[in-house]
Design an enzyme around this catalytic site. Structure first.
Site, PDB file in Angstrom:
ATOM      1  N   ASP A  25     -80.099  78.287  22.541  1.00  0.00           N
ATOM      2  CA  ASP A  25     -79.236  77.126  22.818  1.00  0.00           C
ATOM      3  C   ASP A  25     -79.852  76.230  23.895  1.00  0.00           C
ATOM      4  O   ASP A  25     -80.577  76.701  24.775  1.00  0.00           O
ATOM      5  CB  ASP A  25     -77.858  77.636  23.276  1.00  0.00           C
ATOM      6  CG  ASP A  25     -76.789  76.565  23.161  1.00  0.00           C
ATOM      7  OD1 ASP A  25     -77.047  75.517  22.533  1.00  0.00           O
ATOM      8  OD2 ASP A  25     -75.687  76.777  23.715  1.00  0.00           O
ATOM      9  N   THR A  71     -72.518  78.111  10.867  1.00  0.00           N
ATOM     10  CA  THR A  71     -71.635  77.448   9.880  1.00  0.00           C
ATOM     11  C   THR A  71     -71.000  76.213  10.532  1.00  0.00           C
ATOM     12  O   THR A  71     -70.817  75.189   9.879  1.00  0.00           O
ATOM     13  CB  THR A  71     -70.516  78.401   9.377  1.00  0.00           C
ATOM     14  OG1 THR A  71     -69.916  79.063  10.498  1.00  0.00           O
ATOM     15  CG2 THR A  71     -71.033  79.455   8.425  1.00  0.00           C
ATOM     16  N   GLU A  72     -70.713  76.307  11.832  1.00  0.00           N
ATOM     17  CA  GLU A  72     -70.083  75.187  12.549  1.00  0.00           C
ATOM     18  C   GLU A  72     -71.065  74.036  12.789  1.00  0.00           C
ATOM     19  O   GLU A  72     -70.647  72.885  12.956  1.00  0.00           O
ATOM     20  CB  GLU A  72     -69.509  75.673  13.892  1.00  0.00           C
ATOM     21  CG  GLU A  72     -68.286  76.570  13.761  1.00  0.00           C
ATOM     22  CD  GLU A  72     -68.576  77.978  13.269  1.00  0.00           C
ATOM     23  OE1 GLU A  72     -69.726  78.445  13.427  1.00  0.00           O
ATOM     24  OE2 GLU A  72     -67.660  78.621  12.704  1.00  0.00           O
ATOM     25  N   ASN A  73     -72.368  74.347  12.793  1.00  0.00           N
ATOM     26  CA  ASN A  73     -73.360  73.283  13.017  1.00  0.00           C
ATOM     27  C   ASN A  73     -73.392  72.255  11.880  1.00  0.00           C
ATOM     28  O   ASN A  73     -73.908  71.141  12.057  1.00  0.00           O
ATOM     29  CB  ASN A  73     -74.761  73.861  13.239  1.00  0.00           C
ATOM     30  CG  ASN A  73     -74.944  74.568  14.568  1.00  0.00           C
ATOM     31  OD1 ASN A  73     -75.750  75.492  14.691  1.00  0.00           O
ATOM     32  ND2 ASN A  73     -74.215  74.155  15.598  1.00  0.00           N
ATOM     33  N   TRP A  74     -72.805  72.608  10.719  1.00  0.00           N
ATOM     34  CA  TRP A  74     -72.704  71.619   9.632  1.00  0.00           C
ATOM     35  C   TRP A  74     -71.856  70.427  10.059  1.00  0.00           C
ATOM     36  O   TRP A  74     -71.954  69.343   9.475  1.00  0.00           O
ATOM     37  CB  TRP A  74     -72.090  72.240   8.360  1.00  0.00           C
ATOM     38  CG  TRP A  74     -72.973  73.228   7.670  1.00  0.00           C
ATOM     39  CD1 TRP A  74     -72.749  74.565   7.526  1.00  0.00           C
ATOM     40  CD2 TRP A  74     -74.209  72.961   6.987  1.00  0.00           C
ATOM     41  NE1 TRP A  74     -73.773  75.150   6.818  1.00  0.00           N
ATOM     42  CE2 TRP A  74     -74.681  74.188   6.467  1.00  0.00           C
ATOM     43  CE3 TRP A  74     -74.974  71.800   6.766  1.00  0.00           C
ATOM     44  CZ2 TRP A  74     -75.875  74.298   5.746  1.00  0.00           C
ATOM     45  CZ3 TRP A  74     -76.159  71.911   6.038  1.00  0.00           C
ATOM     46  CH2 TRP A  74     -76.604  73.152   5.549  1.00  0.00           C
ATOM     47  N   GLU A 212     -75.829  94.891  24.774  1.00  0.00           N
ATOM     48  CA  GLU A 212     -75.905  94.389  26.143  1.00  0.00           C
ATOM     49  C   GLU A 212     -76.130  92.883  26.053  1.00  0.00           C
ATOM     50  O   GLU A 212     -76.737  92.394  25.101  1.00  0.00           O
ATOM     51  CB  GLU A 212     -77.087  95.038  26.881  1.00  0.00           C
ATOM     52  CG  GLU A 212     -76.961  96.526  27.060  1.00  0.00           C
ATOM     53  CD  GLU A 212     -75.841  96.910  28.025  1.00  0.00           C
ATOM     54  OE1 GLU A 212     -75.603  96.149  28.985  1.00  0.00           O
ATOM     55  OE2 GLU A 212     -75.210  97.961  27.811  1.00  0.00           O
TER      56      GLU A 212
END
Ligand code: IPE
Ligand code: IPE
Ligand code: MG
Length: 246
Positions: A25, A71-74, A212
């Site tokens: 990210d 999936t949300e990056n669409w 972790e």
């Protein structure tokens, strides 16, 4: 930061994470800080991918999973989605050499049929060409969302129960594992997320049950070999109890 050799010296090769998963990210913020477009951040993020993949393979990590597109990056602007898809195709074309010379097998998880056909074709080709490689499995999570994955698991198992292929009583962790996109991978041992965000963003929810976590402020395009080693050193200092006492 210590130098590469000092860091490598501290890593116990017998105690590496079997499965390392990374939420890459911060590409957009990296570009913005430089006064550049987000695409520039993604291009530089691709360089960090190569460095990380090669370093993991050389170190002896057996499974590396990279969250490349959710999936949300669409829901991002179409220009950005198009840029990412193009970058994916060009990276696959370019990096097949890196995968072959390092004996790395490519794998992909996610709702792959949603990807543009050009991406699917390139992905399939690299997966096939590298299928005999044995040093490390590199899994790209593409159009991946853990909730979507779990929904399709539930549907497949429901279908099998309905058709008497398995009984309701037989449903256990292993049956669920077998129906996940990650069925051929061990549970995640270590999750790294860059860019200072402390969240999972719908990544491998089932598979991280006892993982972790390592969070770093470093933005993905700045993530180097040394940052990777620091994360692994931190992981190796922890005591994993799996609910038991020490
Ligand atoms: C990660 O960087 C790459 C993808 C999610 C595809 P971002 O694009 O999310 O960068 P930030 O978080 O906006 O800085
Ligand atoms: C997670 O990053 C997805 C990938 C790294 C591919 P995002 O930037 O999409 O996640 P949020 O929006 O910060 O939760
Ligand atoms: Mg982000």
């Amino acid at each position: 930061m210590q130098n590469k050799m000092e860091l490598l010296d501290q890593i116990n090769k017998e105690h590496l994470p079997q499965h390392l998963a990374i939420i890459m990210d911060g590409n957009g913020r990296w570009a913005k800080r430089k006064g550049m477009l987000r695409a520039f951040g993604h291009e530089n993020g691709a360089k960090s991918v190569r460095v990380t993949v090669e370093s993991c393979a050389k170190l002896g990590v057996k499974n590396l999973t990279l969250y490349a597109f959710s999936t949300e990056n669409w829901n991002r602007p179409k220009v950005e989605v198009d840029t990412l898809m193009k970058l994916l195709v060009s990276s696959l074309k370019k990096e097949i050499k890196t995968l072959q010379s390092n004996n790395i097998r490519l794998n992909a998880i996610g709702n792959l049929t949603n990807l543009p056909s050009g991406v699917q074709k390139e992905l399939q080709e690299v997966i096939e060409k590298t299928s005999e490689n044995t040093r490390m499995t590199l899994t790209l999570a593409l159009s991946y969302g853990s909730r979507e994955e779990l929904i399709q698991v539930v549907k497949k198992i429901a279908h099998k129960v309905k058709n008497n292929i398995i009984s309701e009583e037989a449903i256990d962790e292993s049956i669920i594992n077998q129906h996940l996109y990650t069925h051929n991978l061990p549970d995640v041992d270590l999750v790294i997320r860059t860019s200072g965000e402390h969240r999972i963003s719908n990544f491998l929810l089932w598979q991280i049950a006892y993982a972790e976590f390592y969070f770093t402020e470093v933005l993905w395009p700045d993530f180097s070999e040394n940052h990777l080693y620091e994360a692994i050193i931190s992981y190796q200092k922890r005591e994993r109890r799996f609910g038991k006492t020490s």
